[in-house]
Scaffold this motif. Structure first.
Motif, PDB file in Angstrom:
ATOM      1  N   ALA A 118       0.841  -1.231   0.000  1.00 59.17           N
ATOM      2  CA  ALA A 118       0.000   0.000   0.000  1.00 59.17           C
ATOM      3  C   ALA A 118       0.854   1.250   0.000  1.00 59.17           C
ATOM      4  O   ALA A 118       0.554   2.240  -0.693  1.00 59.17           O
ATOM      5  N   VAL A 119       1.939   1.267   0.792  1.00 59.63           N
ATOM      6  CA  VAL A 119       2.779   2.470   0.897  1.00 59.63           C
ATOM      7  C   VAL A 119       3.421   2.780  -0.449  1.00 59.63           C
ATOM      8  O   VAL A 119       3.410   3.939  -0.910  1.00 59.63           O
ATOM      9  N   SER A 120       3.924   1.743  -1.086  1.00 62.92           N
ATOM     10  CA  SER A 120       4.550   1.969  -2.400  1.00 62.92           C
ATOM     11  C   SER A 120       3.515   2.442  -3.408  1.00 62.92           C
ATOM     12  O   SER A 120       3.788   3.330  -4.254  1.00 62.92           O
ATOM     13  N   TYR A 121       2.298   1.910  -3.315  1.00 63.37           N
ATOM     14  CA  TYR A 121       1.246   2.317  -4.246  1.00 63.37           C
ATOM     15  C   TYR A 121       0.874   3.791  -4.051  1.00 63.37           C
ATOM     16  O   TYR A 121       0.733   4.556  -5.014  1.00 63.37           O
ATOM     17  N   ILE A 122       0.743   4.224  -2.761  1.00 65.82           N
ATOM     18  CA  ILE A 122       0.391   5.627  -2.482  1.00 65.82           C
ATOM     19  C   ILE A 122       1.500   6.547  -2.950  1.00 65.82           C
ATOM     20  O   ILE A 122       1.244   7.621  -3.550  1.00 65.82           O
ATOM     21  N   ASN A 123       2.751   6.151  -2.698  1.00 63.15           N
ATOM     22  CA  ASN A 123       3.882   6.985  -3.141  1.00 63.15           C
ATOM     23  C   ASN A 123       3.926   7.091  -4.658  1.00 63.15           C
ATOM     24  O   ASN A 123       4.365   8.098  -5.214  1.00 63.15           O
ATOM     25  N   ARG A 124       3.501   5.989  -5.329  1.00 64.79           N
ATOM     26  CA  ARG A 124       3.509   6.051  -6.779  1.00 64.79           C
ATOM     27  C   ARG A 124       2.360   6.935  -7.307  1.00 64.79           C
ATOM     28  O   ARG A 124       2.518   7.634  -8.299  1.00 64.79           O
ATOM     29  N   VAL A 125       1.196   6.906  -6.651  1.00 67.52           N
ATOM     30  CA  VAL A 125       0.057   7.701  -7.110  1.00 67.52           C
ATOM     31  C   VAL A 125       0.233   9.178  -6.751  1.00 67.52           C
ATOM     32  O   VAL A 125      -0.098  10.081  -7.535  1.00 67.52           O
ATOM     33  N   PHE A 126       0.814   9.438  -5.549  1.00 68.24           N
ATOM     34  CA  PHE A 126       1.025  10.835  -5.102  1.00 68.24           C
ATOM     35  C   PHE A 126       2.504  11.034  -4.881  1.00 68.24           C
ATOM     36  O   PHE A 126       3.003  11.064  -3.746  1.00 68.24           O
ATOM     37  N   PRO A 127       3.277  11.198  -5.971  1.00 69.53           N
ATOM     38  CA  PRO A 127       4.733  11.300  -5.819  1.00 69.53           C
ATOM     39  C   PRO A 127       5.183  12.643  -5.254  1.00 69.53           C
ATOM     40  O   PRO A 127       6.263  12.723  -4.677  1.00 69.53           O
ATOM     41  N   THR A 128       4.386  13.711  -5.395  1.00 69.78           N
ATOM     42  CA  THR A 128       4.812  15.038  -4.928  1.00 69.78           C
ATOM     43  C   THR A 128       3.707  15.646  -4.087  1.00 69.78           C
ATOM     44  O   THR A 128       2.572  15.145  -4.037  1.00 69.78           O
ATOM     45  N   GLU A 129       4.050  16.775  -3.391  1.00 68.33           N
ATOM     46  CA  GLU A 129       3.066  17.437  -2.559  1.00 68.33           C
ATOM     47  C   GLU A 129       1.968  18.068  -3.419  1.00 68.33           C
ATOM     48  O   GLU A 129       0.809  18.147  -3.015  1.00 68.33           O
ATOM     49  N   GLN A 130       2.295  18.481  -4.633  1.00 71.74           N
ATOM     50  CA  GLN A 130       1.301  19.087  -5.509  1.00 71.74           C
ATOM     51  C   GLN A 130       0.253  18.060  -5.915  1.00 71.74           C
ATOM     52  O   GLN A 130      -0.924  18.406  -6.134  1.00 71.74           O
ATOM     53  N   SER A 131       0.672  16.780  -5.989  1.00 73.69           N
ATOM     54  CA  SER A 131      -0.301  15.770  -6.416  1.00 73.69           C
ATOM     55  C   SER A 131      -1.313  15.463  -5.329  1.00 73.69           C
ATOM     56  O   SER A 131      -2.333  14.819  -5.586  1.00 73.69           O
ATOM     57  N   LEU A 132      -1.094  15.972  -4.076  1.00 73.40           N
ATOM     58  CA  LEU A 132      -2.045  15.698  -2.998  1.00 73.40           C
ATOM     59  C   LEU A 132      -3.349  16.442  -3.208  1.00 73.40           C
ATOM     60  O   LEU A 132      -4.359  16.146  -2.541  1.00 73.40           O
ATOM     61  N   ALA A 133      -3.353  17.348  -4.105  1.00 71.87           N
ATOM     62  CA  ALA A 133      -4.588  18.076  -4.386  1.00 71.87           C
ATOM     63  C   ALA A 133      -5.642  17.157  -4.965  1.00 71.87           C
ATOM     64  O   ALA A 133      -6.843  17.439  -4.903  1.00 71.87           O
ATOM     65  N   GLY A 134      -5.251  16.046  -5.584  1.00 72.04           N
ATOM     66  CA  GLY A 134      -6.217  15.125  -6.187  1.00 72.04           C
ATOM     67  C   GLY A 134      -6.657  14.038  -5.239  1.00 72.04           C
ATOM     68  O   GLY A 134      -7.208  13.021  -5.691  1.00 72.04           O
ATOM     69  N   VAL A 135      -6.408  14.178  -3.903  1.00 72.30           N
ATOM     70  CA  VAL A 135      -6.782  13.132  -2.944  1.00 72.30           C
ATOM     71  C   VAL A 135      -8.290  12.963  -2.902  1.00 72.30           C
ATOM     72  O   VAL A 135      -8.812  11.835  -2.862  1.00 72.30           O
ATOM     73  N   ASP A 136      -9.007  14.053  -2.915  1.00 74.82           N
ATOM     74  CA  ASP A 136     -10.474  13.949  -2.806  1.00 74.82           C
ATOM     75  C   ASP A 136     -11.051  13.196  -4.000  1.00 74.82           C
ATOM     76  O   ASP A 136     -11.958  12.357  -3.856  1.00 74.82           O
ATOM     77  N   SER A 137     -10.580  13.567  -5.206  1.00 74.25           N
ATOM     78  CA  SER A 137     -11.107  12.875  -6.388  1.00 74.25           C
ATOM     79  C   SER A 137     -10.742  11.397  -6.371  1.00 74.25           C
ATOM     80  O   SER A 137     -11.540  10.520  -6.742  1.00 74.25           O
ATOM     81  N   ALA A 138      -9.543  11.086  -5.904  1.00 70.16           N
ATOM     82  CA  ALA A 138      -9.138   9.683  -5.827  1.00 70.16           C
ATOM     83  C   ALA A 138      -9.990   8.941  -4.818  1.00 70.16           C
ATOM     84  O   ALA A 138     -10.387   7.780  -5.036  1.00 70.16           O
TER      85      ALA A 138
END
Length: 801
Positions: free
Chosen positions: A44-64
């Protein structure tokens, strides 16, 4: 949720089902692939790091998260649908099971109904056929009664007619009704309780008894009254058929009387009181039977049926009477029995038994002529007891032919075969005396080349005589006397090994020993090597001949033991053992090899003494090999090729000679190396060169002086390398420095370590010998320190191993 409405019985333990990899891949292909979340290696940790590699990508957490919730809702909907479908399938299966049970119940009712109908049909058939069975039984009883009455009537009439025909000796006409009466009596065997039948049976039995007595009386009258007899041969011949129809004891009684009557004259002529009864006239007995059988078969023999085998019966009784008479005679006149007379009687008896075998048991194969004659044979000495060789005079290689005739008379001689064995013992004793005299004949100065290393002729003569004795004795018996014969064989094998072969070995004369002592004194005075040799060339050839002869005796003794066990009866085979004699020949070969080794060592001894006396301390330069090495190699070339040629047929013993010489000579060489003290460094180098040259000569020893170079046996090469390497290591240690910067005690530790490494099996005594060779001048303290170092190094080596 709707899934909460499921019954408790649908909830059970989880079952892990594992499918093969091929099945799993096929399911994934059918289902459109599997989610990565289903993988066992999902992180799971590797999967989350791959989906949200940067802090800017955390903006898409809600949609995910919204997508995940949507996917989760879809999965839950699929689960509810599958659960409902499963419930419907369970209900359909239950209804199908109930329907199948109902069908089975209907089928069972139909089977029961069919069984009831079959029972009723069977009862009906039984009622219909009951009367028919009664009629069949009545018919059978009536038929049996009619048959019994007919048999009874025939029996009554036959008894009267048989009595009338018997009184008139109408045996030919009497035979058929007699056989019929015998069959009828067997039929009435079950009706013994009927009085009239029992009386009639007793009447027929009395008639048969009277008939048997009448026939026996007719035969006695015919063969004792002579021409006054009123009974014709035709009547007797017809009476034989009646005898066959009567009880077997009637025939036995008649034949016993007849065969006894036929041999009355023989028993009188050859009774114990008559001179012709003794073994010297045993052939007359057999001639009497031949004449009697010819006369019988031309006359009275035509009366009897061929199936009675009267000639064979008379012959069998003749053999029994003869055996009884001869047994009594042999016991009463044993003192008059000698081996010549015994063998004569046995040979004539054996020939007669072979004649009977051919006469009565011939299967078409011709017997050899003169099977019982003396067996003067000539056999190849190299295949004396070959298992494939046939015994001369025997039938197809066997000791005796099969059949009951051979031995039927001759077995009476078996208890007296010890006389024959004693005669063989005497003959072997005379033969052995001749062999001993031949072995003591003076040796020629040089042995002929053709006889060098050859098997002694006396050996072939001995085993040829053994062959003849074994064949003859096997014709006479296969019992206890064969064990006596084996004992005689063992006795003279031991005598041949000790009194002939050992006597053939040359002895070192006193004069030779004196000359050797003088030569050694001369060597001490002149510092020149003396050439001493205990044996001449002819004597060495005689030693090698003894080796090859002992080897031949050893191998032939093995075959002799096998043949003895084949000839003797199986129950006695285990009591035949010639292994002590085989060991005797082994020991003799070992002693001969030791003598040859000692001879070559004695030849090399002066050279070794010269090596020990050489001034090694004053050697300044290293040159070619020393004179003593040349002398040793010269002795090798003078001795070994001759031995190799003489032992060409016994190559393994030549190899043993080389190995035993290396094991004996090299340790002596090492002991003489220790005597070379003190020694300079150049002297040690020269001695090391000499050792290397001697090692090369020893490795070439098996093929030295030969035009054809063969590689030495691996066992021999291993022995030479191991022992000569020790000599080389000793000399290398002599050249190794002892004193270091810190003096002897300081530098001794390195020397001791090198010593222990190069000579791992050396003792403290060997360590002191090397120090003496180095000429080291050590005080008691220094020597004690070196000894302590050696002991510690030795103990450490033992612990490491």
């Amino acid at each position: 949720m709707e899934s909460n409405g499921l019954e408790d019985k649908d909830v059970g333990p989880e079952v892990q089902i594992s499918f093969p990899e091929s099945v799993t891949s096929r399911i994934e292909e059918f289902m459109g692939g599997s989610e990565q979340f289903d993988s066992e290696e999902f992180d799971a940790v590797s999967y989350i790091n791959r989906v949200f590699p940067t802090e800017q990508s955390l903006a898409g957490v809600d949609s995910a998260a919204a997508r995940c919730e949507m996917r989760l809702a879809g999965v839950e909907a699929d689960i509810r649908r599958l659960v409902r479908d499963q419930a419907q399938q369970r209900q359909d299966g239950h209804e199908g099971l109930l329907q199948a049970q109902q069908c089975i119940s209907d089928l069972a009712l139909q089977v029961t109904d069919i069984n009831k109908k079959a029972g009723r049909s069977e009862s009906m058939v039984r009622e219909i056929t009951a009367e028919i069975k009664q009629l069949d039984r009545a018919k059978s009883n009536l038929t049996a009664a009619i048959t019994a009455l007919n048999h009874y009537h025939m029996l009554c009439g036959a008894a009267t007619s048989l009595r009338a025909m018997a009184s008139q000796r109408q045996y030919s006409a009497l035979l058929p009704p007699l056989q019929a009466v015998m069959q009828v009596l067997e039929h009435f065997e079950r009706y013994r309780d009927i009085r009239s039948l029992s009386a009639l049976r007793d009447d027929v039995t009395a008639l048969r008894r009277a008939l048997a007595a009448q026939i026996l009386a007719d035969f006695k009258e015919a063969f004792t009254a002579g021409k006054a007899s009123t009974v014709s041969a035709k009547t007797l011949s017809e009476a034989c058929g009646v005898v066959d129809a009567l009880e077997p004891k009637v025939k036995r009684e008649l034949l016993t009387w007849f065969t006894t009557m036929q041999l009355q004259e023989y028993e009188h002529l050859f009774s114990a009181e008559q001179e012709c009864a003794w073994l010297t006239h045993v052939e007359r007995r057999y001639a009497w039977l031949k004449r009697h059988l010819l006369a019988f078969e031309d006359g009275a023999g035509n009366v009897f049926p061929r199936s009675w085998k009267l000639s064979e019966r008379i012959t069998t009784h003749f053999c029994e009477v003869t055996k009884t008479q001869l047994t009594a005679l042999l016991a009463a006149r044993r003192s008059e029995l000698d081996v010549k007379l015994l063998l004569y009687a046995i040979q004539k008896t054996y020939a007669f038994e072979l004649l009977l075998h051919k006469r009565f048991q011939d299967d078409g194969a011709a017997l050899p002529a003169g099977a019982g004659a003396e067996l003067d044979v000539v056999v190849d000495p190299h295949a004396v007891f070959d298992a494939d060789a046939k015994d001369p005079g025997s039938l197809g290689g066997a000791a005796r032919p099969g059949g009951p005739w051979v031995g039927i008379i001759g077995s009476c001689f078996e208890p007296y075969l010890s006389i024959y064995i004693s005669s063989l013992d005497s003959n072997l004793a005379s033969l052995m005396d001749r062999f001993i005299q031949d072995a003591k004949t003076p040796l020629a100065p040089t042995a002929p080349a053709a006889e060098a290393g050859a098997v002694l002729s006396s050996c072939a003569d001995l085993f040829l005589f053994y062959k003849k004795c074994l064949v003859q004795c096997a014709h006479l018996t296969t019992g206890e006397p064969m064990l006596e014969l084996a004992g005689v064989f063992q006795k003279y094998l031991r005598s041949y090994a000790g009194s002939v072969l050992r006597a053939a070995l040359p002895r070192a004369a006193a004069a030779t020993t004196t000359l050797a002592l003088v030569a050694n004194l001369q060597t001490l005075a002149t510092n020149q090597p003396a050439h001493t040799q205990r044996y001449s060339a002819a004597e060495i050839s005689r030693v090698t001949s003894v080796i090859t002869t002992a080897e031949y005796c050893l191998e032939t003794t093995v075959h002799l033991q096998q043949k003895l066990k084949e000839k003797v009866v199986p129950r006695l085979a285990e009591r035949i053992d010639l292994s002590p004699e085989q060991e005797l020949f082994h020991a003799l070969i070992g002693d001969c090899i030791a003598a040859l080794v000692g001879e070559l060592e004695a030849a090399c001894e002066p050279a070794l003494q010269a090596m020990a006396r050489a001034p090694w301390l004053h050697v300044q330069t290293v040159g070619d090999q020393s004179t003593y090495v040349t002398q040793i190699i010269m002795h090798f070339k003078n001795t070994v090729p001759n031995l190799r040629d003489n032992l060409a047929s016994s190559r393994k013993y030549f190899t043993q000679f080389c190995i035993r010489f290396a094991n004996s000579f090299i340790p002596k060489f090492i002991q003489n190396i220790y005597k070379c003290k003190p020694i300079s460094t150049a002297g040690a180098e020269q001695l090391l060169l000499d050792t290397h040259m001697l090692k090369t000569a020893l490795l070439d020893l098996p093929s030295i002086g030969s035009e054809v170079k063969r590689p030495a046996p691996a066992t021999y090469t291993k022995v030479v390398i191991k022992l000569m390497t020790k000599a080389e290591m000793i000399l290398k240690l002599v050249m190794a420095p002892l004193e270091g910067v810190g003096g002897a005690a300081g530098g001794g530790e390195a020397f001791v370590a090198q010593f222990v490494q190069l000579l791992q099996d050396a003792t403290l005594q060997d360590f002191h010998k090397v120090l003496d060779m180095k000429g080291a001048r050590l005080g008691k303290a220094q020597l004690a320190a070196l000894d302590a170092l050696f002991k510690r190094a030795g103990a450490k080596r033992s612990d490491d191993s």
